[in-house]
Write a protein that holds these residues in place. Structure first.
Motif, PDB file in Angstrom:
ATOM      1  N   MET A   1      58.445 -14.692 -14.299  1.00  0.00           N
ATOM      2  CA  MET A   1      58.584 -14.898 -12.876  1.00  0.00           C
ATOM      3  C   MET A   1      57.220 -15.254 -12.302  1.00  0.00           C
ATOM      4  SD  MET A   1      59.802 -12.209  -9.915  1.00  0.00           S
ATOM      5  CE  MET A   1      61.524 -12.415 -10.162  1.00  0.00           C
ATOM      6  N   LEU A   2      57.194 -16.258 -11.522  1.00  0.00           N
ATOM      7  CA  LEU A   2      55.973 -16.681 -10.843  1.00  0.00           C
ATOM      8  C   LEU A   2      55.824 -15.926  -9.531  1.00  0.00           C
ATOM      9  CD1 LEU A   2      56.333 -20.546 -11.277  1.00  0.00           C
ATOM     10  CD2 LEU A   2      54.935 -18.985 -12.646  1.00  0.00           C
ATOM     11  N   ARG A   3      54.625 -15.925  -9.002  1.00  0.00           N
ATOM     12  CA  ARG A   3      54.358 -15.267  -7.728  1.00  0.00           C
ATOM     13  C   ARG A   3      55.250 -15.839  -6.628  1.00  0.00           C
ATOM     14  NH1 ARG A   3      51.719 -16.553  -3.567  1.00  0.00           N
ATOM     15  NH2 ARG A   3      50.713 -15.099  -2.213  1.00  0.00           N
ATOM     16  N   SER A   4      55.405 -17.151  -6.609  1.00  0.00           N
ATOM     17  CA  SER A   4      56.244 -17.791  -5.589  1.00  0.00           C
ATOM     18  C   SER A   4      57.711 -17.386  -5.745  1.00  0.00           C
ATOM     19  CB  SER A   4      56.108 -19.314  -5.664  1.00  0.00           C
ATOM     20  OG  SER A   4      56.493 -19.781  -6.939  1.00  0.00           O
ATOM     21  N   VAL A   7      58.073 -13.915  -4.250  1.00  0.00           N
ATOM     22  CA  VAL A   7      58.101 -13.986  -2.785  1.00  0.00           C
ATOM     23  C   VAL A   7      59.479 -14.453  -2.316  1.00  0.00           C
ATOM     24  CG1 VAL A   7      57.180 -15.218  -0.772  1.00  0.00           C
ATOM     25  CG2 VAL A   7      55.622 -14.337  -2.522  1.00  0.00           C
ATOM     26  N   THR A   8      60.034 -15.461  -2.961  1.00  0.00           N
ATOM     27  CA  THR A   8      61.356 -15.975  -2.588  1.00  0.00           C
ATOM     28  C   THR A   8      62.425 -14.906  -2.769  1.00  0.00           C
ATOM     29  OG1 THR A   8      60.713 -18.219  -3.205  1.00  0.00           O
ATOM     30  CG2 THR A   8      63.069 -17.768  -3.052  1.00  0.00           C
ATOM     31  N   HIS A   9      62.381 -14.203  -3.903  1.00  0.00           N
ATOM     32  CA  HIS A   9      63.366 -13.153  -4.178  1.00  0.00           C
ATOM     33  C   HIS A   9      63.257 -12.020  -3.146  1.00  0.00           C
ATOM     34  CE1 HIS A   9      66.118 -10.721  -6.498  1.00  0.00           C
ATOM     35  NE2 HIS A   9      65.248  -9.720  -6.446  1.00  0.00           N
ATOM     36  N   LEU A  10      62.052 -11.597  -2.840  1.00  0.00           N
ATOM     37  CA  LEU A  10      61.865 -10.539  -1.846  1.00  0.00           C
ATOM     38  C   LEU A  10      62.315 -10.988  -0.457  1.00  0.00           C
ATOM     39  CD1 LEU A  10      58.447  -9.036  -2.946  1.00  0.00           C
ATOM     40  CD2 LEU A  10      60.692  -7.974  -3.121  1.00  0.00           C
TER      41      LEU A  10
END
Length: 96
Positions: A1-4, A7-10
């Motif tokens: 999982m990438l940082r972006s 962020v999208t999932h959260l």
């Protein structure tokens, strides 16, 4: 999982919050972990694991292209030790 992706999932989980607010919160968490390690501390996240810093002594290495001896200076490196819950989840519920 990438940082972006994180962020999208959260942002999907906390729909009322703006994406910029979620991204800012992730930035703060990651910066606090980084700063604690830079200060020589330890970060323990229950259920996930512990981040710490380990010291690596100076040594003589080898240049892979030429085979010549190269001095490698002592340094500190980040280290992650997974917690029991994470190990069990990764191994399908069985202790290795």
């Amino acid at each position: 999982m990438l940082r972006s992706e994180l962020v999208t999932h959260l942002q999907e989980q906390f729909a009322p919050m703006k994406a910029a607010d979620v991204e800012h919160a992730v930035d703060i968490v990651l910066e606090e972990i980084s700063q604690a390690l830079a200060d020589g501390g330890r970060v323990e996240l229950r259920g996930l694991g512990a981040f710490s810093v380990r010291k690596r002594d100076a040594r003589t290495g080898r240049n892979p292209r030429t085979g010549a001896a190269v001095k490698v200076a002592a340094k500190r490196v980040p280290f992650f030790k997974p917690g029991k819950e994470l190990r069990l989840k990764v191994n399908g519920g069985e202790e290795p």
